[in-house]
Design a protein around this motif. Sequence first.
Motif, PDB file in Angstrom:
ATOM      1  N   GLU A 123      22.501  37.589  64.336  1.00 61.78           N
ATOM      2  CA  GLU A 123      22.825  38.778  65.045  1.00 61.78           C
ATOM      3  C   GLU A 123      21.872  40.091  64.579  1.00 61.78           C
ATOM      4  O   GLU A 123      21.961  40.464  63.607  1.00 61.78           O
ATOM      5  CB  GLU A 123      24.194  38.972  65.090  1.00 61.78           C
ATOM      6  N   GLN A 124      21.553  40.908  65.914  1.00 61.31           N
ATOM      7  CA  GLN A 124      21.035  42.199  65.457  1.00 61.31           C
ATOM      8  C   GLN A 124      21.763  43.207  66.150  1.00 61.31           C
ATOM      9  O   GLN A 124      22.773  42.963  67.304  1.00 61.31           O
ATOM     10  CB  GLN A 124      19.426  42.152  66.163  1.00 61.31           C
ATOM     11  N   PRO A 125      21.824  44.378  65.912  1.00 62.97           N
ATOM     12  CA  PRO A 125      22.320  45.643  66.529  1.00 62.97           C
ATOM     13  C   PRO A 125      21.973  45.412  68.054  1.00 62.97           C
ATOM     14  O   PRO A 125      20.801  45.392  68.414  1.00 62.97           O
ATOM     15  CB  PRO A 125      21.644  47.002  65.978  1.00 62.97           C
ATOM     16  N   GLY A 126      23.122  45.878  68.752  1.00 65.70           N
ATOM     17  CA  GLY A 126      23.072  45.497  70.189  1.00 65.70           C
ATOM     18  C   GLY A 126      23.264  44.328  70.870  1.00 65.70           C
ATOM     19  O   GLY A 126      23.228  43.948  72.226  1.00 65.70           O
ATOM     20  N   ASP A 127      23.492  43.259  70.167  1.00 63.17           N
ATOM     21  CA  ASP A 127      23.942  41.949  70.640  1.00 63.17           C
ATOM     22  C   ASP A 127      25.301  41.927  71.123  1.00 63.17           C
ATOM     23  O   ASP A 127      25.656  40.712  71.573  1.00 63.17           O
ATOM     24  CB  ASP A 127      23.427  40.678  69.381  1.00 63.17           C
ATOM     25  N   GLY A 128      26.035  42.793  70.610  1.00 64.64           N
ATOM     26  CA  GLY A 128      27.497  42.647  70.947  1.00 64.64           C
ATOM     27  C   GLY A 128      28.072  42.163  72.397  1.00 64.64           C
ATOM     28  O   GLY A 128      28.817  41.175  72.395  1.00 64.64           O
ATOM     29  N   ASP A 129      27.493  42.980  73.189  1.00 63.76           N
ATOM     30  CA  ASP A 129      27.935  42.777  74.559  1.00 63.76           C
ATOM     31  C   ASP A 129      27.611  41.263  74.980  1.00 63.76           C
ATOM     32  O   ASP A 129      28.472  40.356  75.622  1.00 63.76           O
ATOM     33  CB  ASP A 129      27.208  43.584  75.648  1.00 63.76           C
TER      34      ASP A 129
ATOM     35  N   ASP B 286      34.189  40.375  67.396  1.00 63.42           N
ATOM     36  CA  ASP B 286      34.237  42.162  67.176  1.00 63.42           C
ATOM     37  C   ASP B 286      34.971  42.676  66.126  1.00 63.42           C
ATOM     38  O   ASP B 286      34.292  43.506  65.437  1.00 63.42           O
ATOM     39  CB  ASP B 286      34.848  42.728  68.567  1.00 63.42           C
TER      40      ASP B 286
ATOM     41  N   ARG C 103      32.872  41.980  62.696  1.00 61.62           N
ATOM     42  CA  ARG C 103      31.637  42.602  62.615  1.00 61.62           C
ATOM     43  C   ARG C 103      31.685  43.747  61.419  1.00 61.62           C
ATOM     44  O   ARG C 103      32.591  44.442  61.623  1.00 61.62           O
ATOM     45  CB  ARG C 103      31.125  43.109  63.876  1.00 61.62           C
ATOM     46  N   GLY C 104      30.846  43.689  60.551  1.00 57.96           N
ATOM     47  CA  GLY C 104      30.784  44.841  59.620  1.00 57.96           C
ATOM     48  C   GLY C 104      31.802  44.921  58.685  1.00 57.96           C
ATOM     49  O   GLY C 104      31.990  45.607  57.781  1.00 57.96           O
TER      50      GLY C 104
ATOM     51  N   SER D 164      26.371  35.233  61.396  1.00 55.74           N
ATOM     52  CA  SER D 164      26.649  35.464  62.825  1.00 55.74           C
ATOM     53  C   SER D 164      25.164  35.367  63.377  1.00 55.74           C
ATOM     54  O   SER D 164      24.198  36.007  63.280  1.00 55.74           O
ATOM     55  CB  SER D 164      27.018  37.130  63.379  1.00 55.74           C
TER      56      SER D 164
ATOM     57  N   HIS E 148      26.218  31.459  70.619  1.00 56.01           N
ATOM     58  CA  HIS E 148      26.539  32.170  69.376  1.00 56.01           C
ATOM     59  C   HIS E 148      27.508  31.459  68.284  1.00 56.01           C
ATOM     60  O   HIS E 148      28.482  30.775  69.048  1.00 56.01           O
ATOM     61  CB  HIS E 148      27.323  33.764  69.584  1.00 56.01           C
TER      62      HIS E 148
END
Length: 177
Positions: free
Chosen positions: A13-19, A39, A42-43, A52, A64
């Motif tokens: 997973e990269q930043p921006g993949d959440g949606d 969600d 994450r982090g 992830s 995913h």
Amino acid sequence: MTDASLRVQIRPEQPGDGDGIRAVHDAAFGGPLEGRIVDDLRGSEWLIPGGSQVALDDGQIVGHLLLSRAMLVDRHGRAEPIGVIGPVGVLPQRQGRGIGAELMRAAIEVAGRHGLPLVALLGHADYYPRFGFEPARAIGVEPPRSWPDEAWLALRLPGWTAGLRGTVHYPPAFPVE
Ligand SMILES: CC(C)(COP(=O)(O)OP(=O)(O)OC[C@H]1O[C@@H](n2cnc3c(N)ncnc32)[C@H](O)[C@@H]1OP(=O)(O)O)[C@@H](O)C(=O)NCCC(=O)NCCS
């Protein structure tokens, strides 16, 4: 491996993949619970670097999988880090083409790289044995609550030893305890 799975790229997973990740789980599971777990994790300290993993087709997230850290606690209260897999989701229209299998293989590789001795999951008894998973209670790994034996599965990795027994404590984001 099918032609369709060959086109699919698997990466962390990269930043921006959440949606996109949330959309996959909402569609795969038919509700928001699994996406919310991702969600929440994450982090957090429970996330394993590289745990992830997303599947991309032509830039779109179509699958995913989350591998996170859990604790195997023995009857003396000693805790050993292990991995737990879940949720795993593939967009309904893309299922059955090997994408889930590619995600599983990536997660198992990450777990081994991090030296985890074992990965456990609650899942379909017909699907996960093909990756080496076996009934977990038979090797002394108890679920956090009374889950059906046939769906509570574990994969022994090279760091596994016979003394590794106990009850799995999931990260707090999972509504299991
Ligand atoms: C389970 C899932 C992630 C597998 O991904 P996939 O890309 O379809 O999987 P693959 O193409 O690698 O493998 C397909 C196999 O999975 C099996 N499978 C899929 N869903 C299954 C289910 N609910 N029960 C048992 N087997 C299942 C198919 O029967 C197929 O088996 P076959 O190879 O013997 O024909 C996907 O089907 C999915 O998102 N399902 C809905 C969400 C879910 O149930 N997640 C898993 C929770 S444990």
